[in-house]
Design a protein around this motif. Sequence first.
Motif, PDB file in Angstrom:
ATOM      1  N   TYR A  53       0.838  -1.197   0.000  1.00  0.00           N
ATOM      2  CA  TYR A  53       0.000   0.000   0.000  1.00  0.00           C
ATOM      3  C   TYR A  53       0.875   1.251   0.000  1.00  0.00           C
ATOM      4  O   TYR A  53       2.006   1.240   0.504  1.00  0.00           O
ATOM      5  CB  TYR A  53      -0.909   0.016   1.234  1.00  0.00           C
ATOM      6  CG  TYR A  53      -1.824  -1.178   1.329  1.00  0.00           C
ATOM      7  CD1 TYR A  53      -3.093  -1.150   0.767  1.00  0.00           C
ATOM      8  CD2 TYR A  53      -1.400  -2.349   1.955  1.00  0.00           C
ATOM      9  CE1 TYR A  53      -3.936  -2.247   0.843  1.00  0.00           C
ATOM     10  CE2 TYR A  53      -2.233  -3.458   2.023  1.00  0.00           C
ATOM     11  CZ  TYR A  53      -3.497  -3.399   1.464  1.00  0.00           C
ATOM     12  OH  TYR A  53      -4.316  -4.492   1.528  1.00  0.00           O
ATOM     13  N   SER A  54       0.341   2.306  -0.570  1.00  0.00           N
ATOM     14  CA  SER A  54       1.041   3.589  -0.577  1.00  0.00           C
ATOM     15  C   SER A  54       0.060   4.692  -0.198  1.00  0.00           C
ATOM     16  O   SER A  54      -1.150   4.577  -0.418  1.00  0.00           O
ATOM     17  CB  SER A  54       1.653   3.873  -1.955  1.00  0.00           C
ATOM     18  OG  SER A  54       0.641   3.920  -2.946  1.00  0.00           O
ATOM     19  N   ASP A  55       0.598   5.736   0.393  1.00  0.00           N
ATOM     20  CA  ASP A  55      -0.245   6.838   0.850  1.00  0.00           C
ATOM     21  C   ASP A  55       0.625   8.084   0.983  1.00  0.00           C
ATOM     22  O   ASP A  55       1.847   7.995   1.117  1.00  0.00           O
ATOM     23  CB  ASP A  55      -0.884   6.480   2.194  1.00  0.00           C
ATOM     24  CG  ASP A  55      -2.066   7.384   2.534  1.00  0.00           C
ATOM     25  OD1 ASP A  55      -2.422   8.245   1.697  1.00  0.00           O
ATOM     26  OD2 ASP A  55      -2.629   7.233   3.630  1.00  0.00           O
ATOM     27  N   ILE A  56      -0.007   9.223   0.944  1.00  0.00           N
ATOM     28  CA  ILE A  56       0.674  10.500   1.189  1.00  0.00           C
ATOM     29  C   ILE A  56      -0.129  11.259   2.232  1.00  0.00           C
ATOM     30  O   ILE A  56      -1.338  11.446   2.075  1.00  0.00           O
ATOM     31  CB  ILE A  56       0.799  11.342  -0.091  1.00  0.00           C
ATOM     32  CG1 ILE A  56       1.641  10.619  -1.138  1.00  0.00           C
ATOM     33  CG2 ILE A  56       1.425  12.704   0.222  1.00  0.00           C
ATOM     34  CD1 ILE A  56       1.759  11.363  -2.462  1.00  0.00           C
ATOM     35  N   ILE A  57       0.527  11.664   3.293  1.00  0.00           N
ATOM     36  CA  ILE A  57      -0.167  12.429   4.337  1.00  0.00           C
ATOM     37  C   ILE A  57       0.582  13.738   4.593  1.00  0.00           C
ATOM     38  O   ILE A  57       1.798  13.834   4.379  1.00  0.00           O
ATOM     39  CB  ILE A  57      -0.291  11.630   5.645  1.00  0.00           C
ATOM     40  CG1 ILE A  57       1.099  11.356   6.252  1.00  0.00           C
ATOM     41  CG2 ILE A  57      -1.036  10.331   5.435  1.00  0.00           C
ATOM     42  CD1 ILE A  57       1.028  10.750   7.637  1.00  0.00           C
ATOM     43  N   THR A  58      -0.164  14.718   5.040  1.00  0.00           N
ATOM     44  CA  THR A  58       0.421  16.002   5.430  1.00  0.00           C
ATOM     45  C   THR A  58       0.213  16.186   6.933  1.00  0.00           C
ATOM     46  O   THR A  58      -0.929  16.214   7.401  1.00  0.00           O
ATOM     47  CB  THR A  58      -0.229  17.168   4.674  1.00  0.00           C
ATOM     48  OG1 THR A  58      -0.046  16.977   3.261  1.00  0.00           O
ATOM     49  CG2 THR A  58       0.402  18.494   5.081  1.00  0.00           C
ATOM     50  N   LYS A  71       1.636  32.076  16.904  1.00  0.00           N
ATOM     51  CA  LYS A  71       1.612  30.636  16.668  1.00  0.00           C
ATOM     52  C   LYS A  71       2.890  30.194  15.963  1.00  0.00           C
ATOM     53  O   LYS A  71       3.315  30.833  14.999  1.00  0.00           O
ATOM     54  CB  LYS A  71       0.405  30.230  15.816  1.00  0.00           C
ATOM     55  CG  LYS A  71      -0.928  30.298  16.536  1.00  0.00           C
ATOM     56  CD  LYS A  71      -2.036  29.762  15.658  1.00  0.00           C
ATOM     57  CE  LYS A  71      -3.374  29.790  16.400  1.00  0.00           C
ATOM     58  NZ  LYS A  71      -4.475  29.239  15.538  1.00  0.00           N
ATOM     59  N   ALA A  72       3.456  29.113  16.507  1.00  0.00           N
ATOM     60  CA  ALA A  72       4.630  28.515  15.870  1.00  0.00           C
ATOM     61  C   ALA A  72       4.166  27.218  15.204  1.00  0.00           C
ATOM     62  O   ALA A  72       3.747  26.285  15.879  1.00  0.00           O
ATOM     63  CB  ALA A  72       5.715  28.234  16.903  1.00  0.00           C
ATOM     64  N   GLU A  73       4.229  27.188  13.884  1.00  0.00           N
ATOM     65  CA  GLU A  73       3.712  26.040  13.143  1.00  0.00           C
ATOM     66  C   GLU A  73       4.838  25.162  12.599  1.00  0.00           C
ATOM     67  O   GLU A  73       5.944  25.631  12.344  1.00  0.00           O
ATOM     68  CB  GLU A  73       2.829  26.522  11.981  1.00  0.00           C
ATOM     69  CG  GLU A  73       1.586  27.271  12.426  1.00  0.00           C
ATOM     70  CD  GLU A  73       0.704  27.674  11.254  1.00  0.00           C
ATOM     71  OE1 GLU A  73      -0.466  27.996  11.486  1.00  0.00           O
ATOM     72  OE2 GLU A  73       1.205  27.664  10.101  1.00  0.00           O
ATOM     73  N   LYS A  74       4.485  23.908  12.402  1.00  0.00           N
ATOM     74  CA  LYS A  74       5.404  22.974  11.753  1.00  0.00           C
ATOM     75  C   LYS A  74       4.569  21.998  10.932  1.00  0.00           C
ATOM     76  O   LYS A  74       3.422  21.694  11.253  1.00  0.00           O
ATOM     77  CB  LYS A  74       6.255  22.211  12.767  1.00  0.00           C
ATOM     78  CG  LYS A  74       5.471  21.444  13.809  1.00  0.00           C
ATOM     79  CD  LYS A  74       6.405  20.824  14.833  1.00  0.00           C
ATOM     80  CE  LYS A  74       5.638  20.224  16.010  1.00  0.00           C
ATOM     81  NZ  LYS A  74       6.540  19.695  17.048  1.00  0.00           N
ATOM     82  N   LYS A  75       5.167  21.519   9.864  1.00  0.00           N
ATOM     83  CA  LYS A  75       4.449  20.577   9.013  1.00  0.00           C
ATOM     84  C   LYS A  75       5.448  19.719   8.239  1.00  0.00           C
ATOM     85  O   LYS A  75       6.630  20.064   8.134  1.00  0.00           O
ATOM     86  CB  LYS A  75       3.503  21.292   8.052  1.00  0.00           C
ATOM     87  CG  LYS A  75       4.192  22.062   6.948  1.00  0.00           C
ATOM     88  CD  LYS A  75       3.160  22.611   5.950  1.00  0.00           C
ATOM     89  CE  LYS A  75       3.852  23.286   4.778  1.00  0.00           C
ATOM     90  NZ  LYS A  75       2.882  23.759   3.751  1.00  0.00           N
ATOM     91  N   ALA A  76       4.928  18.641   7.701  1.00  0.00           N
ATOM     92  CA  ALA A  76       5.759  17.757   6.887  1.00  0.00           C
ATOM     93  C   ALA A  76       4.861  16.948   5.961  1.00  0.00           C
ATOM     94  O   ALA A  76       3.736  16.587   6.319  1.00  0.00           O
ATOM     95  CB  ALA A  76       6.588  16.826   7.760  1.00  0.00           C
ATOM     96  N   VAL A  77       5.362  16.691   4.773  1.00  0.00           N
ATOM     97  CA  VAL A  77       4.677  15.804   3.828  1.00  0.00           C
ATOM     98  C   VAL A  77       5.364  14.444   3.918  1.00  0.00           C
ATOM     99  O   VAL A  77       6.597  14.352   3.818  1.00  0.00           O
ATOM    100  CB  VAL A  77       4.748  16.357   2.394  1.00  0.00           C
ATOM    101  CG1 VAL A  77       4.107  15.367   1.419  1.00  0.00           C
ATOM    102  CG2 VAL A  77       4.056  17.709   2.322  1.00  0.00           C
TER     103      VAL A  77
END
Length: 203
Positions: A53-58, A71-77
């Motif tokens: 299986y494959s998937d992409i999440i943020t 606000k201090a934000e962080k994110k990743a793909v």
Amino acid sequence: MKKFILGFLLALLPLAAYFLGKKKANQTTIKDTGVLEQTLKNVSKLIVTEGHYSDIITYKDAKEIYLSWLKAEKKAVVLVNAKATVAYDLSQLKFDVDHKNKVLLIKNIPKAELEIYPKLEYYDIQSDFLNDFTIKDYTKISNLVDTRLRKKIKKSTLLTNAQNRLLSELYTLLNKEGFHYKVEFHSDESNMYKEALFLNKEY
């Protein structure tokens, strides 16, 4: 008199041969049962099927700073590639052996064990020095991936076909070991026999 005794002994030979043959057959049956049980125990956990299986999440997280004014934000793909396997613990398998008809009768099938092996690749990681990525974030992402994959797998045919795959693999295993037994599943709930379609398949 000697002829009578000789004739009597000759008459007893077929009877003696019958009982000796029957005893020998019973001993062979016990031996076959033991070997068959030991074969299944030696296999232990049997993986019957696997899926990819494959998937992409943020992944996003925001930390409020100084009375919510900042606000201090962080994110990743995250790119997910995972392998999922379904296995059965054969030590928990309950069965009977019908030597006369050469049938392995499954009375109870243990619960299928689902294992997921994800490979995660991180892209576009953005974070603030006030809200940097930590081990907790990677743990959250791992748990999120596991939950999403399990939901996807439940909607697929991986688990629903696992039981039939188990019967098929047992049949193949027994034939490779030289037993040449059919495999049937008896459900106590329905009290009916369910024989898989592959039993008449030539290998």
